[in-house]
Write a protein that holds these residues in place. Structure first.
Motif, PDB file in Angstrom:
ATOM      1  N   GLU A 227       0.863  -1.150   0.208  1.00 26.15           N
ATOM      2  CA  GLU A 227       0.094  -0.041  -0.016  1.00 26.15           C
ATOM      3  C   GLU A 227       1.112   1.141  -0.037  1.00 26.15           C
ATOM      4  O   GLU A 227       1.744   1.248   0.877  1.00 26.15           O
ATOM      5  N   ASN A 247      -1.755   3.713  -3.816  1.00 23.75           N
ATOM      6  CA  ASN A 247      -1.880   2.413  -4.924  1.00 23.75           C
ATOM      7  C   ASN A 247      -1.730   1.225  -4.030  1.00 23.75           C
ATOM      8  O   ASN A 247      -0.934   1.239  -3.021  1.00 23.75           O
ATOM      9  N   ASN A 248      -2.528   0.245  -4.208  1.00 28.43           N
ATOM     10  CA  ASN A 248      -2.343  -1.056  -3.775  1.00 28.43           C
ATOM     11  C   ASN A 248      -2.090  -1.975  -4.708  1.00 28.43           C
ATOM     12  O   ASN A 248      -3.000  -2.076  -5.949  1.00 28.43           O
ATOM     13  N   ILE A 249      -1.347  -2.946  -4.282  1.00 28.02           N
ATOM     14  CA  ILE A 249      -1.061  -4.043  -5.148  1.00 28.02           C
ATOM     15  C   ILE A 249      -1.123  -5.257  -4.224  1.00 28.02           C
ATOM     16  O   ILE A 249      -0.708  -5.530  -3.127  1.00 28.02           O
ATOM     17  N   PHE A 273      -3.787  -4.446  -9.074  1.00 29.64           N
ATOM     18  CA  PHE A 273      -3.467  -3.254  -8.910  1.00 29.64           C
ATOM     19  C   PHE A 273      -4.595  -2.137  -8.904  1.00 29.64           C
ATOM     20  O   PHE A 273      -5.386  -1.945  -9.881  1.00 29.64           O
ATOM     21  N   SER A 275      -5.122   2.008  -8.311  1.00 29.62           N
ATOM     22  CA  SER A 275      -4.650   3.482  -8.296  1.00 29.62           C
ATOM     23  C   SER A 275      -5.491   4.519  -8.419  1.00 29.62           C
ATOM     24  O   SER A 275      -6.512   4.309  -9.336  1.00 29.62           O
ATOM     25  N   ARG A 276      -5.515   5.478  -7.377  1.00 24.12           N
ATOM     26  CA  ARG A 276      -6.362   6.481  -7.250  1.00 24.12           C
ATOM     27  C   ARG A 276      -5.413   7.716  -7.071  1.00 24.12           C
ATOM     28  O   ARG A 276      -4.922   7.781  -6.218  1.00 24.12           O
ATOM     29  N   THR A 277      -5.791   8.797  -8.146  1.00 24.28           N
ATOM     30  CA  THR A 277      -5.004  10.063  -7.920  1.00 24.28           C
ATOM     31  C   THR A 277      -6.031  11.245  -7.635  1.00 24.28           C
ATOM     32  O   THR A 277      -6.862  11.223  -8.714  1.00 24.28           O
ATOM     33  N   GLN A 301      -9.366   6.864 -11.492  1.00 25.56           N
ATOM     34  CA  GLN A 301      -8.994   5.767 -10.722  1.00 25.56           C
ATOM     35  C   GLN A 301      -8.821   4.633 -11.692  1.00 25.56           C
ATOM     36  O   GLN A 301      -9.453   4.645 -12.674  1.00 25.56           O
ATOM     37  N   TRP A 303      -8.105   0.416 -12.083  1.00 23.93           N
ATOM     38  CA  TRP A 303      -8.268  -0.795 -11.345  1.00 23.93           C
ATOM     39  C   TRP A 303      -8.058  -1.938 -12.161  1.00 23.93           C
ATOM     40  O   TRP A 303      -8.810  -2.347 -13.212  1.00 23.93           O
TER      41      TRP A 303
END
Length: 332
Positions: A227, A247-249, A273, A275-277, A301, A303
């Motif tokens: 994370e 970001n989560n993997i 994976f 990811s949100r910005t 986002q 995903w």
């Protein structure tokens, strides 16, 4: 997985990493007159609770798809309204963070159940999902009363990290995700803002409403999870703007099926994976010089292999590319 809540969590992690028990004791002795009794230190060094709303389009859900005239399948676009309440705090030895999302899908992602005679019923309105998450840390610098876990210019602190996720959704799949995580969190020493990276062991249990009993409750293999949470102020703009995200993997977690007759044919999970910005504007600071009261944000986002599902010729909706916009109120 929780927009502003995750950013507040990262802030609390950064604050916890910046102050050890020894630091606090030094400050107390320096500021208090020798003859005067010391005031009690507050329990929390930082605390923030907020409510937010965001609109996301187009979201995707694994298996929610349409068939084209040529016979091929494509994932279906799903709008979602998401209500969130989150809380983050930092204390002398660590941090706590909790968030709860209530996600309301459009009719493209229908509510339904497989717990009826005939095995399936679908309703004409969108499904509702509740997703909760908790993360906690314990600072190794604070626990040891040293700076042993500081690498000047690189790492500010290393913490024990732990937590869990839980969800429920009223669609035919009937997800009841439960997972636990445990590992280490690294608070990086960045010039402005914060950057935290957690490395966890990850174990998940879930439910698959399309499986026959007793195989609806599934257990996945223990795997690794990473994370990354960050927030960087964009001071060069002259506005109270920040770039915030996560970001989560999750590495492959096995097949999650016990039926030996179908195991060889059942697809395994893939590398997940998320990811949100977000670009976040502190409206309270901008309009009436009251920071951390009201924020607005826009974001993107991505995903891949959503929930670990891998796309196949006849199974779509596992890759999500969506925009979002919302507002957050810091309520106390």
């Amino acid at each position: 997985m929780m927009v502003k809540g995750l950013f507040a969590a990262a802030l609390s992690l950064a604050l916890a990493g910046a102050a050890t028990a020894a630091d606090l004791e030094t400050v107390r002795k320096a500021k208090a007159p020798e003859a005067a009794p010391l005031k009690e230190m507050p329990i929390f060094l930082f605390s923030d609770t907020q409510f937010s709303y965001r609109y996301q389009f187009p979201a995707a859900e694994p298996g929610i798809q349409i068939q084209r005239p040529n016979g091929s399948f494509v994932g279906r676009d799903i709008p979602k309204s998401i209500y969130n309440i989150s809380h983050a705090d930092a204390w002398a030895y660590g941090t706590n963070f909790f968030t709860l999302d209530i996600l309301k899908s459009g009719s493209q992602d229908p509510a339904g159940t497989t717990n009826v005679p005939g095995g399936f019923a679908q309703y004409g309105y969108g499904a509702t999902e509740a997703y909760g998450l908790y993360r906690g840390t314990l600072s190794l610098n604070a626990l040891t009363g040293t700076k042993a876990f500081v690498i000047p210019g690189i790492i500010k602190d290393v913490s024990l990290a732990y937590g869990f996720d839980a969800n429920s959704k009223n669609d035919a799949f009937g997800s009841k995700k439960r997972d636990v995580v445990g590992g280490l969190n690294f608070a990086f020493d960045v010039p402005a803002g914060f950057l935290n990276v957690a490395v966890h062991a990850y174990k998940e249990w879930n439910r698959n409403g399309f499986n026959f009993q007793p195989d609806r409750d599934v257990s996945f293999d223990t795997t690794a999870e990473i994370e990354v949470v960050y927030n960087f102020p964009l001071t060069f703009t002259g506005l109270p703007l920040s770039l915030a995200g996560f970001n989560n993997i999750v590495t492959p977690k096995g097949k999650g099926i016990r039926d030996p007759f179908n195991y060889a044919f059942y697809p395994g999970t893939g590398l997940e994976f998320l990811s949100r910005t977000n670009l976040v504007l502190d409206v309270g600071k901008l309009v009436y010089d009251q920071p951390n009261k009201v924020d607005v944000f826009i974001g993107f986002q991505y995903w891949l292999n959503k929930f670990g599902n891998v796309e196949r010729l006849t199974f779509k909706g596992t890759e999500e590319k969506s925009f979002l916009a919302g507002v957050a109120f810091h309520i106390f």
